[in-house]
Write a protein that holds these residues in place. Sequence first.
Motif, PDB file in Angstrom:
ATOM      1  N   ARG A   1       0.804  -1.209   0.000  1.00  0.00           N
ATOM      2  CA  ARG A   1       0.000   0.000   0.000  1.00  0.00           C
ATOM      3  C   ARG A   1       0.847   1.272   0.000  1.00  0.00           C
ATOM      4  NH1 ARG A   1      -5.301  -1.337   0.966  1.00  0.00           N
ATOM      5  NH2 ARG A   1      -5.629   0.671  -0.080  1.00  0.00           N
ATOM      6  N   ASP A   2       1.153   1.732  -1.193  1.00  0.00           N
ATOM      7  CA  ASP A   2       1.749   3.060  -1.339  1.00  0.00           C
ATOM      8  C   ASP A   2       0.795   3.979  -2.094  1.00  0.00           C
ATOM      9  OD1 ASP A   2       1.887   2.160  -3.928  1.00  0.00           O
ATOM     10  OD2 ASP A   2       4.073   2.204  -4.070  1.00  0.00           O
ATOM     11  N   ASP A   3      -0.490   3.579  -2.108  1.00  0.00           N
ATOM     12  CA  ASP A   3      -1.516   4.328  -2.831  1.00  0.00           C
ATOM     13  C   ASP A   3      -2.201   5.339  -1.924  1.00  0.00           C
ATOM     14  OD1 ASP A   3      -2.447   1.654  -1.758  1.00  0.00           O
ATOM     15  OD2 ASP A   3      -4.388   2.663  -2.030  1.00  0.00           O
ATOM     16  N   ALA A   4      -2.720   6.379  -2.522  1.00  0.00           N
ATOM     17  CA  ALA A   4      -3.375   7.445  -1.766  1.00  0.00           C
ATOM     18  C   ALA A   4      -4.597   6.939  -1.016  1.00  0.00           C
ATOM     19  CB  ALA A   4      -3.765   8.583  -2.709  1.00  0.00           C
ATOM     20  N   ALA A   5      -5.288   5.934  -1.570  1.00  0.00           N
ATOM     21  CA  ALA A   5      -6.525   5.451  -0.957  1.00  0.00           C
ATOM     22  C   ALA A   5      -6.282   4.879   0.436  1.00  0.00           C
ATOM     23  CB  ALA A   5      -7.170   4.394  -1.850  1.00  0.00           C
ATOM     24  N   PHE A   6      -5.154   4.191   0.630  1.00  0.00           N
ATOM     25  CA  PHE A   6      -4.894   3.636   1.954  1.00  0.00           C
ATOM     26  C   PHE A   6      -4.737   4.738   2.989  1.00  0.00           C
ATOM     27  CE2 PHE A   6      -2.187   2.326   5.441  1.00  0.00           C
ATOM     28  CZ  PHE A   6      -2.816   1.167   5.865  1.00  0.00           C
ATOM     29  N   PHE A   7      -4.005   5.784   2.648  1.00  0.00           N
ATOM     30  CA  PHE A   7      -3.664   6.833   3.612  1.00  0.00           C
ATOM     31  C   PHE A   7      -4.751   7.900   3.760  1.00  0.00           C
ATOM     32  CE2 PHE A   7       0.438   5.159   2.163  1.00  0.00           C
ATOM     33  CZ  PHE A   7       1.059   4.910   3.379  1.00  0.00           C
ATOM     34  N   ALA A   8      -5.706   7.951   2.841  1.00  0.00           N
ATOM     35  CA  ALA A   8      -6.702   9.027   2.863  1.00  0.00           C
ATOM     36  C   ALA A   8      -7.418   9.172   4.205  1.00  0.00           C
ATOM     37  CB  ALA A   8      -7.714   8.811   1.736  1.00  0.00           C
TER      38      ALA A   8
END
Length: 350
Positions: A271-278
């Motif tokens: 998970r280096d995607d924006a959706a995980f951290f949003a």
Amino acid sequence: MAIQGAHLVGSLTCTDAESTFRVASQHLGGHLRRIPDGEVGPRFHWILFQGAAFAATAGLSRVGDEPALLAGFDVRPFALDGSVEPDRLAFSDLGYADAALESYATFARLREAGVVRAGTRFQVSLPTPLAALTTFVHPEARSAVEGPYTAALLAELDRITAAIPAADLAIQFDLAVEFAYLEKSQGRAVAYGRGPWWDDVAAGLLDRAAHVGRAVPAGVELGFHLCYGDVGERHFVEPLDATNLVLVANGLAERIDREITWLHLPVPIERDDAAFFAPLRDLHRHRFAELYLGLVHHEDGTDGARARIASAGASGVGDFGLATECGFGRGPAERTAPLLDLHARLAAAW
């Protein structure tokens, strides 16, 4: 956004506390505000050694005739056997205070000698009661055993905080089983536990974790490690994103009226995607003096960590420090020094 140091969750691969303090100080000391003892000895497999405490408690007996071995520990559940009234169950020492006091003596000696940096605190990592209750108590007996076992764990905490100066001490509570209950209540397939013994899953687990957190005295640092498990270096279920991590963190902040010194959140390697951290934009960041994201993975090193750092920074969560997802004591020993050095390189690069 700036990287603010590093955090060691708990376990390392060293066989004794002195080796842990030395290797952590040598490779990462300038970036650490506190150092754990590596969860050496019987704590190597986290809570599995607690089966001995249940076995030694009058009024409890194992269910089943044949041992159920996990990492060499018998994890058959215990049930009430009728020989003691439930409200008279009395656990003896659980082992956490004895280990902490022995390790602290070594820590203080090494700090006095200059091996451990001045100002560094000694970190004691403790599980919440829910972990041992779920692992070692038959579902029908958990509500009865919960009070006595929680009291025993808090007695361990009292011994630790009475013997170690507050200015030297940091207490971390590990929340892992809580996420198995939470994810399962939301319809996800989690092969752990059979559900809670209370009605509102989220509120119940938060109330319980906050109860032990509030027992940490003023002047002693308090932190929380939120975890999705680490069996064979895998989670019991992968988080869809950081939503439940934020839910639990904010719930703790709402229930605890003292400073929470740090919060540690895991970040899966994929998970280096924006959706995980949003969801991190909804974190009550002001309630946690320090935030550590467990986004350092030995498998993809600097490049992978940099990608996850960039996405986390873009979420607007603010400054944070670095960590692995969980302790790394059950990995190969030759991995430890390079992994600590990776933390140091990343922390120094921002």
